[in-house]
Design a protein around this motif. Structure first.
Motif, PDB file in Angstrom:
ATOM      1  N   LEU A 155      -0.180   3.793  -2.711  1.00  0.00           N
ATOM      2  CA  LEU A 155      -0.956   4.958  -2.268  1.00  0.00           C
ATOM      3  C   LEU A 155      -0.151   5.995  -1.502  1.00  0.00           C
ATOM      4  CD1 LEU A 155      -3.973   2.873  -0.891  1.00  0.00           C
ATOM      5  CD2 LEU A 155      -3.810   3.927  -3.151  1.00  0.00           C
ATOM      6  N   GLY A 156       1.059   5.664  -1.143  1.00  0.00           N
ATOM      7  CA  GLY A 156       1.850   6.572  -0.312  1.00  0.00           C
ATOM      8  C   GLY A 156       1.766   6.165   1.151  1.00  0.00           C
ATOM      9  N   GLU A 157       2.781   6.546   1.916  1.00  0.00           N
ATOM     10  CA  GLU A 157       2.892   6.088   3.307  1.00  0.00           C
ATOM     11  C   GLU A 157       1.732   6.551   4.186  1.00  0.00           C
ATOM     12  OE1 GLU A 157       6.153   6.290   6.945  1.00  0.00           O
ATOM     13  OE2 GLU A 157       6.746   6.876   4.906  1.00  0.00           O
ATOM     14  N   GLU A 158       1.336   7.810   4.030  1.00  0.00           N
ATOM     15  CA  GLU A 158       0.282   8.355   4.900  1.00  0.00           C
ATOM     16  C   GLU A 158      -1.051   7.661   4.671  1.00  0.00           C
ATOM     17  OE1 GLU A 158      -1.841  12.665   5.844  1.00  0.00           O
ATOM     18  OE2 GLU A 158       0.046  12.625   4.740  1.00  0.00           O
ATOM     19  N   LYS A 159      -1.444   7.505   3.390  1.00  0.00           N
ATOM     20  CA  LYS A 159      -2.709   6.854   3.070  1.00  0.00           C
ATOM     21  C   LYS A 159      -2.690   5.385   3.476  1.00  0.00           C
ATOM     22  CE  LYS A 159      -6.780   7.050   1.037  1.00  0.00           C
ATOM     23  NZ  LYS A 159      -7.861   7.861   1.610  1.00  0.00           N
ATOM     24  N   ILE A 210      -5.331   3.493   6.062  1.00  0.00           N
ATOM     25  CA  ILE A 210      -6.159   2.317   5.727  1.00  0.00           C
ATOM     26  C   ILE A 210      -5.874   1.157   6.670  1.00  0.00           C
ATOM     27  CG2 ILE A 210      -6.577   0.566   3.948  1.00  0.00           C
ATOM     28  CD1 ILE A 210      -6.025   2.797   1.886  1.00  0.00           C
ATOM     29  N   ILE A 211      -4.598   0.899   6.923  1.00  0.00           N
ATOM     30  CA  ILE A 211      -4.233  -0.185   7.848  1.00  0.00           C
ATOM     31  C   ILE A 211      -4.793   0.109   9.230  1.00  0.00           C
ATOM     32  CG2 ILE A 211      -2.302  -1.329   9.023  1.00  0.00           C
ATOM     33  CD1 ILE A 211      -2.561  -2.255   6.177  1.00  0.00           C
ATOM     34  N   GLY A 212      -4.751   1.372   9.634  1.00  0.00           N
ATOM     35  CA  GLY A 212      -5.298   1.770  10.932  1.00  0.00           C
ATOM     36  C   GLY A 212      -6.781   1.475  11.033  1.00  0.00           C
ATOM     37  N   LYS A 213      -7.510   1.778   9.958  1.00  0.00           N
ATOM     38  CA  LYS A 213      -8.958   1.504   9.945  1.00  0.00           C
ATOM     39  C   LYS A 213      -9.223   0.004  10.062  1.00  0.00           C
ATOM     40  CE  LYS A 213     -10.314   5.466   7.123  1.00  0.00           C
ATOM     41  NZ  LYS A 213     -10.672   5.918   5.761  1.00  0.00           N
ATOM     42  N   LEU A 225       0.824  -1.209   0.000  1.00  0.00           N
ATOM     43  CA  LEU A 225       0.000   0.000   0.000  1.00  0.00           C
ATOM     44  C   LEU A 225       0.855   1.253   0.000  1.00  0.00           C
ATOM     45  CD1 LEU A 225      -2.824  -1.116   2.462  1.00  0.00           C
ATOM     46  CD2 LEU A 225      -3.033  -0.787   0.006  1.00  0.00           C
ATOM     47  N   ASP A 226       2.004   1.203   0.679  1.00  0.00           N
ATOM     48  CA  ASP A 226       2.951   2.331   0.643  1.00  0.00           C
ATOM     49  C   ASP A 226       3.328   2.654  -0.801  1.00  0.00           C
ATOM     50  OD1 ASP A 226       3.063   2.829   3.316  1.00  0.00           O
ATOM     51  OD2 ASP A 226       4.933   1.745   3.680  1.00  0.00           O
TER      52      ASP A 226
END
Length: 337
Positions: free
Chosen positions: A89-93, A97-100, A85-86
């Motif tokens: 989509l980039g590290e922040e996004k 998503i992983i947090g959700k 995903l990094d």
């Protein structure tokens, strides 16, 4: 102004998703929900009035990203999902998503190794303390855990089994630490550049090169200790196409032991070179008969062709063992004229 997706509840997003998917697809999703969930969603959908296309697109995009993350987690664990995903989509996004997901879903400990080969895991945990092994195995699918415990040293098997049976609760901190160490070890394995070596094909190539005495000694021992492996090796040691390595006299001797119908089937999928080598050692009348048989039989199953070829190979091996023909080999088994 349309409400941003970050301000919406999960229920609101789900309602918008189902509206966007349409009644036919949404009805299929409802079949997998609990009654209370259906009631809540039905009420939310009924209370949802106008939705901008931008909001629909944002919800669908978030749904797609979460599905993608779940797929990555199932394939290789949280770390693997975050890495992919990094990149996408980039590290922040990716972190969002992983947090959700981790907030809404309970990811089982050691999820990242559930898809790994048992033999690979064994390499990394067999020297660990029995309590650590027991902890890891208790979170794995039973088939995977069984394969690993069955391959442990006999003195460890009962100890690990006992510890699994006696295990109750484990501190989340301990779990995380064991996960961290194991994931680091497995990552180091994945990052190494491994080349394929060994295997049945490798030993076949070696045995086809050594002298006949060495080959016989090895095969006789294998037939006693590993009969199935010996059979697999023997089938690959002299393939049908290797008949080109025989001289004309040897081919003629082999053909005297082979049924003509069997020969016709064997030649159906052989190369023109092999057919020529065989036909050159048969009478013209017999060649004509076999060619007619090959044409008359039409298409033949590859399995039948391979069986017929293997029978001829078995004849060659038998004649070589009895010394009636010689297969030219390296390693001091040269033909003396």
């Amino acid at each position: 102004m349309a409400k941003g997706t970050e301000e919406m509840t999960g229920l609101q997003k789900t309602a918008i998703l189902l509206i966007s998917l349409g009644p036919e697809r949404s009805s299929k999703i409802f079949k997998h929900l609990k009654e209370e969930e259906i009631e809540q969603l039905t009420l939310e959908i009924a209370n949802t009035r106008s939705i901008s296309q931008g909001t629909k697109d944002a919800v669908m995009d978030e749904f797609y990203q979460v599905c993608l993350a779940q797929q990555y987690i199932a394939e290789g664990g949280i770390g693997y999902a975050k890495e992919l995903l990094d990149q996408a989509l980039g590290e922040e996004k990716a972190r969002e998503i992983i947090g959700k997901l981790t907030a809404s879903l309970q990811v089982r400990p050691f999820e990242f190794i559930r898809k790994a080969e048992a033999s690979q895991l064994l390499t990394f945990i067999q020297d660990e303390h029995p309590q650590t092994i027991a902890l890891i195995l208790s979170y794995l699918p039973s088939a995977q855990a069984a394969a690993i415990i069955g391959a442990l040293a006999p003195d460890k098997q009962a100890d690990v089994a006992k510890r699994i049976a006696q295990m109750d609760r484990t501190s989340p901190d301990v779990l995380k630490e064991v996960e961290r160490v194991l994931e680091r070890k497995l990552t180091s394995l994945i990052n190494q550049d491994y080349t394929i070596a060994g295997g049945v094909d490798a030993i076949v190539e070696i045995l086809n090169t050594v002298d006949r005495g060495t080959e016989k000694h090895i095969m006789e021992n294998l037939e006693i200790e590993e009969p199935e492996l010996a059979d697999e090796i023997r089938k690959k040691m002299f393939v049908f196409e290797d008949i080109l390595s025989l001289d004309d006299r040897s081919i003629q001797r082999v053909l005297r032991e082979v049924d003509n119908n069997e020969l016709a089937v064997a030649l159906k999928a052989s190369t023109e070179e092999v057919q020529t080598a065989i036909f050159n050692n048969l009478s013209k009348r017999l060649v004509t008969m076999i060619r007619e048989d090959m044409d008359f039989m039409g298409p033949v199953r590859m399995k039948d062709v391979e069986e017929a070829q293997q029978k001829i190979v078995n004849v060659i091996r038998k004649l070589e063992d009895s010394g009636e023909i010689v297969i030219s080999r390296g390693g001091g088994d040269e033909i003396v004229v």
